[in-house]
Design a protein around this motif. Sequence first.
Motif, mmCIF file in Angstrom:
data_model
loop_
_atom_site.group_PDB
_atom_site.id
_atom_site.type_symbol
_atom_site.label_atom_id
_atom_site.label_comp_id
_atom_site.label_asym_id
_atom_site.label_seq_id
_atom_site.Cartn_x
_atom_site.Cartn_y
_atom_site.Cartn_z
ATOM 1 N N PHE A 1 0.737 -1.220 0.050
ATOM 2 C CA PHE A 1 0.167 0.229 0.159
ATOM 3 C C PHE A 1 0.934 1.174 0.082
ATOM 4 O O PHE A 1 1.754 1.249 0.697
ATOM 5 C CB PHE A 1 -0.924 0.100 1.263
ATOM 6 N N SER A 2 0.600 2.192 -0.864
ATOM 7 C CA SER A 2 1.348 3.418 -0.842
ATOM 8 C C SER A 2 0.524 4.556 -1.218
ATOM 9 O O SER A 2 -0.598 4.663 -1.748
ATOM 10 C CB SER A 2 2.482 3.238 -1.760
ATOM 11 N N VAL A 3 0.965 5.810 -0.995
ATOM 12 C CA VAL A 3 0.429 7.248 -1.248
ATOM 13 C C VAL A 3 1.451 7.728 -2.238
ATOM 14 O O VAL A 3 2.459 7.885 -2.005
ATOM 15 C CB VAL A 3 -0.002 7.876 -0.103
ATOM 16 N N GLY A 4 0.939 8.114 -3.441
ATOM 17 C CA GLY A 4 1.823 8.692 -4.439
ATOM 18 C C GLY A 4 1.444 10.206 -4.790
ATOM 19 O O GLY A 4 0.299 10.503 -4.531
ATOM 20 N N GLY A 5 2.094 10.931 -5.149
ATOM 21 C CA GLY A 5 1.923 12.291 -5.552
ATOM 22 C C GLY A 5 2.036 12.582 -7.212
ATOM 23 O O GLY A 5 3.066 12.017 -7.579
ATOM 24 N N TYR A 6 1.442 13.255 -7.557
ATOM 25 C CA TYR A 6 1.524 13.919 -9.066
ATOM 26 C C TYR A 6 1.021 15.107 -9.222
ATOM 27 O O TYR A 6 0.405 15.565 -8.452
ATOM 28 C CB TYR A 6 0.784 12.791 -10.025
ATOM 29 N N HIS A 7 1.874 15.813 -10.412
ATOM 30 C CA HIS A 7 1.440 17.241 -10.718
ATOM 31 C C HIS A 7 0.583 17.354 -11.807
ATOM 32 O O HIS A 7 0.401 16.646 -12.744
ATOM 33 C CB HIS A 7 2.668 17.959 -11.116
ATOM 34 N N ILE A 8 -0.522 18.395 -11.636
ATOM 35 C CA ILE A 8 -1.414 18.715 -12.585
ATOM 36 C C ILE A 8 -1.363 20.291 -12.369
ATOM 37 O O ILE A 8 -1.856 20.834 -11.243
ATOM 38 C CB ILE A 8 -2.698 18.223 -12.215
ATOM 39 N N SER B 1 -5.339 1.969 -8.215
ATOM 40 C CA SER B 1 -4.897 3.267 -7.939
ATOM 41 C C SER B 1 -5.983 4.215 -7.905
ATOM 42 O O SER B 1 -6.870 4.037 -8.917
ATOM 43 C CB SER B 1 -4.064 4.051 -9.027
ATOM 44 N N TYR B 2 -6.242 4.822 -6.884
ATOM 45 C CA TYR B 2 -7.355 5.581 -6.672
ATOM 46 C C TYR B 2 -7.093 7.111 -6.283
ATOM 47 O O TYR B 2 -6.191 7.387 -5.420
ATOM 48 C CB TYR B 2 -8.090 5.196 -5.254
ATOM 49 N N ALA B 3 -7.691 8.178 -7.237
ATOM 50 C CA ALA B 3 -6.984 9.435 -7.161
ATOM 51 C C ALA B 3 -8.009 10.100 -5.932
ATOM 52 O O ALA B 3 -9.105 9.682 -5.843
ATOM 53 C CB ALA B 3 -7.517 9.954 -8.375
ATOM 54 N N LEU B 4 -7.317 10.756 -5.014
ATOM 55 C CA LEU B 4 -7.755 11.285 -3.772
ATOM 56 C C LEU B 4 -8.315 12.833 -4.322
ATOM 57 O O LEU B 4 -8.980 13.059 -3.326
ATOM 58 C CB LEU B 4 -6.677 11.319 -2.869
ATOM 59 N N ASN B 5 -8.169 13.364 -5.255
ATOM 60 C CA ASN B 5 -8.787 14.643 -5.653
ATOM 61 C C ASN B 5 -10.232 14.422 -6.621
ATOM 62 O O ASN B 5 -10.193 14.147 -7.582
ATOM 63 C CB ASN B 5 -7.572 15.401 -6.615
ATOM 64 N N GLN B 6 -10.978 14.547 -5.827
ATOM 65 C CA GLN B 6 -12.401 14.418 -6.598
ATOM 66 C C GLN B 6 -12.816 15.460 -7.299
ATOM 67 O O GLN B 6 -13.952 15.190 -8.056
ATOM 68 C CB GLN B 6 -13.721 14.035 -5.609
ATOM 69 N N LYS C 1 1.056 22.460 -12.177
ATOM 70 C CA LYS C 1 1.920 23.106 -10.960
ATOM 71 C C LYS C 1 1.511 22.700 -9.428
ATOM 72 O O LYS C 1 1.812 23.492 -8.524
ATOM 73 C CB LYS C 1 2.324 24.452 -11.099
ATOM 74 N N GLU C 2 0.473 21.824 -9.380
ATOM 75 C CA GLU C 2 -0.067 21.642 -7.964
ATOM 76 C C GLU C 2 0.229 20.006 -7.892
ATOM 77 O O GLU C 2 -0.065 19.365 -8.751
ATOM 78 C CB GLU C 2 -1.572 21.833 -8.127
ATOM 79 N N ILE C 3 0.444 19.768 -6.594
ATOM 80 C CA ILE C 3 0.600 18.169 -6.362
ATOM 81 C C ILE C 3 -0.918 17.758 -5.811
ATOM 82 O O ILE C 3 -1.431 18.126 -4.908
ATOM 83 C CB ILE C 3 1.523 17.919 -5.087
ATOM 84 N N PHE C 4 -1.200 16.466 -6.360
ATOM 85 C CA PHE C 4 -2.404 15.754 -6.117
ATOM 86 C C PHE C 4 -1.999 14.250 -5.597
ATOM 87 O O PHE C 4 -0.681 13.966 -6.023
ATOM 88 C CB PHE C 4 -3.469 15.651 -6.939
ATOM 89 N N TYR C 5 -2.686 13.712 -4.666
ATOM 90 C CA TYR C 5 -2.220 12.560 -4.187
ATOM 91 C C TYR C 5 -3.373 11.580 -4.847
ATOM 92 O O TYR C 5 -4.367 11.481 -4.896
ATOM 93 C CB TYR C 5 -2.397 12.638 -2.723
ATOM 94 N N GLN C 6 -2.665 9.888 -4.577
ATOM 95 C CA GLN C 6 -3.639 8.872 -4.935
ATOM 96 C C GLN C 6 -3.175 7.921 -3.978
ATOM 97 O O GLN C 6 -2.052 8.093 -3.595
ATOM 98 C CB GLN C 6 -3.424 8.548 -6.620
ATOM 99 N N ALA D 1 -11.090 8.176 -11.621
ATOM 100 C CA ALA D 1 -10.728 8.192 -10.237
ATOM 101 C C ALA D 1 -9.815 6.965 -9.806
ATOM 102 O O ALA D 1 -9.034 6.626 -9.264
ATOM 103 C CB ALA D 1 -11.743 8.498 -9.264
ATOM 104 N N LEU D 2 -10.588 5.722 -10.412
ATOM 105 C CA LEU D 2 -9.925 4.324 -10.061
ATOM 106 C C LEU D 2 -9.590 3.836 -11.232
ATOM 107 O O LEU D 2 -10.183 3.525 -12.295
ATOM 108 C CB LEU D 2 -11.188 3.625 -9.393
ATOM 109 N N ARG D 3 -8.173 3.416 -11.005
ATOM 110 C CA ARG D 3 -7.549 2.715 -12.396
ATOM 111 C C ARG D 3 -6.881 1.318 -11.727
ATOM 112 O O ARG D 3 -6.409 1.212 -10.670
ATOM 113 C CB ARG D 3 -6.483 3.621 -13.180
ATOM 114 N N TYR D 4 -6.748 0.259 -12.529
ATOM 115 C CA TYR D 4 -6.257 -0.943 -12.363
ATOM 116 C C TYR D 4 -5.418 -1.460 -13.185
ATOM 117 O O TYR D 4 -5.617 -0.854 -14.538
ATOM 118 C CB TYR D 4 -7.226 -2.081 -11.779
ATOM 119 N N GLY D 5 -4.516 -2.324 -13.197
ATOM 120 C CA GLY D 5 -3.869 -2.919 -14.047
ATOM 121 C C GLY D 5 -2.692 -4.097 -13.596
ATOM 122 O O GLY D 5 -2.969 -4.594 -12.467
#
Length: 169
Positions: A44-51, A87-92, A53-58, A113-117
């Motif tokens: 289990f992890s929490v990751g951050g990504y940029h959109i 992966s579940y995006a935490l920014n609704q 210039k703002e960081i969002f988490y999943q 919001a929810l992706r799998y693979g």
Amino acid sequence: MLITFFSANALADNWRLTLERAGFMGTMALGGSYEWLPEHAVNFSVGGYHIDKEIFYQSNLSYRYSRWNTGVRGNLWRPLQFGVFASYALNQDRFFLKSPDKYPSPGYYDETALRYGLELASTMTFMPSHFAIGYHLRIFDTGIIAMFNNDNKDIQYYISSGISLQYLF
């Protein structure tokens, strides 16, 4: 689920702290892993990504199966691991779980919001120091579909790789 994940009775070297350059699972991700048998692990992890210039988490959850566990000079190498992940995006505000009402029919626009693979991985664990390094190659559900339905097979939209550093407890 997290309470169960972190409160289970663990044996030595079954828990790992992970820091990952994770690709689809976030530019950087921090998490934990538990192995209940040498062949089976959940992460289990929490990751951050940029959109913009703002960081969002999943949040990310993955399962890995390691058929081969090979000793190499007192270390442990898992040359080929197979897994599934979600992966579940935490920014609704930017993502949704079903097609919004403004579209003509349900399912007109993919949920985002929810992706799998699926994933392939390899991990080398340096037993005396309790550190490990892993490499992960992941493909999203939409990538698997696109491989069969799309003539334009630009690999960057379907496949992601990552490298992780792990510490064993």
